[in-house]
Write an enzyme that holds these catalytic residues in place. Sequence first.
Site, PDB file in Angstrom:
ATOM      1  N   CYS A 102       0.980  -1.257  -0.008  1.00 39.76           N
ATOM      2  CA  CYS A 102      -0.052  -0.038   0.023  1.00 39.76           C
ATOM      3  C   CYS A 102       0.863   1.224   0.174  1.00 39.76           C
ATOM      4  O   CYS A 102       1.349   1.596   1.128  1.00 39.76           O
ATOM      5  CB  CYS A 102      -1.124  -0.083   1.208  1.00 39.76           C
ATOM      6  SG  CYS A 102      -1.915   1.411   1.254  1.00 39.76           S
ATOM      7  N   CYS A 113      -6.459   4.329   5.089  1.00 39.81           N
ATOM      8  CA  CYS A 113      -6.676   2.639   5.244  1.00 39.81           C
ATOM      9  C   CYS A 113      -5.847   2.552   6.454  1.00 39.81           C
ATOM     10  O   CYS A 113      -5.255   3.268   7.384  1.00 39.81           O
ATOM     11  CB  CYS A 113      -6.153   1.955   4.215  1.00 39.81           C
ATOM     12  SG  CYS A 113      -4.270   2.634   3.661  1.00 39.81           S
ATOM     13  N   GLY A 142      -3.906  -1.864  -3.985  1.00 42.15           N
ATOM     14  CA  GLY A 142      -5.281  -1.565  -4.213  1.00 42.15           C
ATOM     15  C   GLY A 142      -6.150  -2.725  -4.546  1.00 42.15           C
ATOM     16  O   GLY A 142      -6.857  -2.805  -5.386  1.00 42.15           O
ATOM     17  N   ARG A 143      -5.666  -3.810  -3.579  1.00 43.88           N
ATOM     18  CA  ARG A 143      -6.538  -5.091  -3.685  1.00 43.88           C
ATOM     19  C   ARG A 143      -6.032  -5.539  -5.302  1.00 43.88           C
ATOM     20  O   ARG A 143      -7.226  -6.401  -5.689  1.00 43.88           O
ATOM     21  CB  ARG A 143      -7.825  -5.224  -3.383  1.00 43.88           C
ATOM     22  CG  ARG A 143      -7.870  -4.892  -1.761  1.00 43.88           C
ATOM     23  CD  ARG A 143      -9.430  -5.218  -1.437  1.00 43.88           C
ATOM     24  NE  ARG A 143     -10.452  -4.800  -2.242  1.00 43.88           N
ATOM     25  CZ  ARG A 143     -11.010  -3.533  -1.622  1.00 43.88           C
ATOM     26  NH1 ARG A 143     -10.321  -2.966  -0.956  1.00 43.88           N
ATOM     27  NH2 ARG A 143     -11.937  -2.959  -2.382  1.00 43.88           N
ATOM     28  N   THR A 163     -15.425   1.446  -0.934  1.00 47.57           N
ATOM     29  CA  THR A 163     -13.964   0.976  -1.492  1.00 47.57           C
ATOM     30  C   THR A 163     -14.182  -0.294  -2.662  1.00 47.57           C
ATOM     31  O   THR A 163     -13.519  -0.480  -3.519  1.00 47.57           O
ATOM     32  CB  THR A 163     -12.970   0.474  -0.597  1.00 47.57           C
ATOM     33  OG1 THR A 163     -11.858  -0.118  -1.012  1.00 47.57           O
ATOM     34  CG2 THR A 163     -13.707  -0.499   0.560  1.00 47.57           C
ATOM     35  N   ASP A 175     -11.499  -8.006  -5.825  1.00 53.72           N
ATOM     36  CA  ASP A 175     -10.492  -8.352  -5.000  1.00 53.72           C
ATOM     37  C   ASP A 175      -9.590  -9.328  -6.242  1.00 53.72           C
ATOM     38  O   ASP A 175     -10.073 -10.494  -6.344  1.00 53.72           O
ATOM     39  CB  ASP A 175     -10.582  -9.131  -3.922  1.00 53.72           C
ATOM     40  CG  ASP A 175      -9.465  -9.218  -3.184  1.00 53.72           C
ATOM     41  OD1 ASP A 175      -8.186  -9.379  -3.699  1.00 53.72           O
ATOM     42  OD2 ASP A 175      -9.384  -9.458  -1.698  1.00 53.72           O
ATOM     43  N   ARG A 177      -6.345 -10.157  -5.989  1.00 52.55           N
ATOM     44  CA  ARG A 177      -5.022 -10.593  -5.591  1.00 52.55           C
ATOM     45  C   ARG A 177      -4.792 -12.088  -5.596  1.00 52.55           C
ATOM     46  O   ARG A 177      -5.789 -12.816  -5.325  1.00 52.55           O
ATOM     47  CB  ARG A 177      -4.838 -10.255  -4.009  1.00 52.55           C
ATOM     48  CG  ARG A 177      -4.863  -8.683  -3.925  1.00 52.55           C
ATOM     49  CD  ARG A 177      -4.847  -8.315  -2.377  1.00 52.55           C
ATOM     50  NE  ARG A 177      -6.111  -8.665  -1.792  1.00 52.55           N
ATOM     51  CZ  ARG A 177      -6.515  -8.311  -0.434  1.00 52.55           C
ATOM     52  NH1 ARG A 177      -5.451  -7.798   0.210  1.00 52.55           N
ATOM     53  NH2 ARG A 177      -7.659  -8.486   0.117  1.00 52.55           N
TER      54      ARG A 177
HETATM   55 ZN   LIG Z   1      -3.863   0.649   2.368  1.00 49.43          ZN
END
Ligand SMILES: [Zn+2]
Length: 243
Positions: A102, A113, A142-143, A163, A175, A177
């Site tokens: 991040c 966050c 950012g995921r 978000t 998401d 990731r």
């Molecule tokens: Zn963050």
Amino acid sequence: MEQVQLKENVLSLLEDKIKLIRKDMEAIYLVGPIKLPVNLYGETIEFKWYSWLKTENVTDDFQQVIHQLSSAKLAEFQQSSVLVYGDFEYNEDALIRMHSICHTGDIFGSKRCDCGFQLKQSMKMIVEHGTGALFYLANHEGRGIGLFSKAMAYILQENGYDTVEANEGLGFADDTRNYDDAIEVLKALRSKPVTLITNNPKKLKALKNAGAPLAGRTPLWGDISEYNEKYLKTKVKKSGHLE
Ligand SMILES: [Zn+2]
């Protein structure tokens, strides 16, 4: 390929510190351990640091791997790394954190966050526990949408999107990731089960399904402020995080 001789002892200094992890048709080159003294809440703590690189060039000729570095422009891309503490290979009980990069939270200390807090706090938990590892996943901004898209998502959030809606509004799945490479690195460093630091039971399940040797989960909350209250509530409401 043309073989260029590396300078004197460069190869001999590095070859024992490089590990080739084969994965399907690709390779993950893991380099380390490297001594890394870290300032953690004012105290100097010594971690062992490793970084890794995934490529389609699978070879155990490390001279070739090293030789290609100077033309690979790696600074244009992100590489991930892991901070290891204690006897990670053999200790029965170890904590791990899979920390998604991040830029705004970890580097600038953004209060939008809780990432910066979670980063430092999970390092502290690992040290207090005695053994563990913090995986810093550099392709997870950012995921998984990337820093530039995250800037756009923040503008949407300043205009009423939450978000999850913001990521989806830009055409991303909420998401995206992926933990596969980190799991391979984890397995190369330790075969015994580990406890995952996370508030997200879905993350525990996803990692288990992907083959990570996970024994359980330990939560991590804190640093709640007016700036990230809504973000944290969305994590609970929409992303399955436990309060
Ligand atoms: Zn963050």
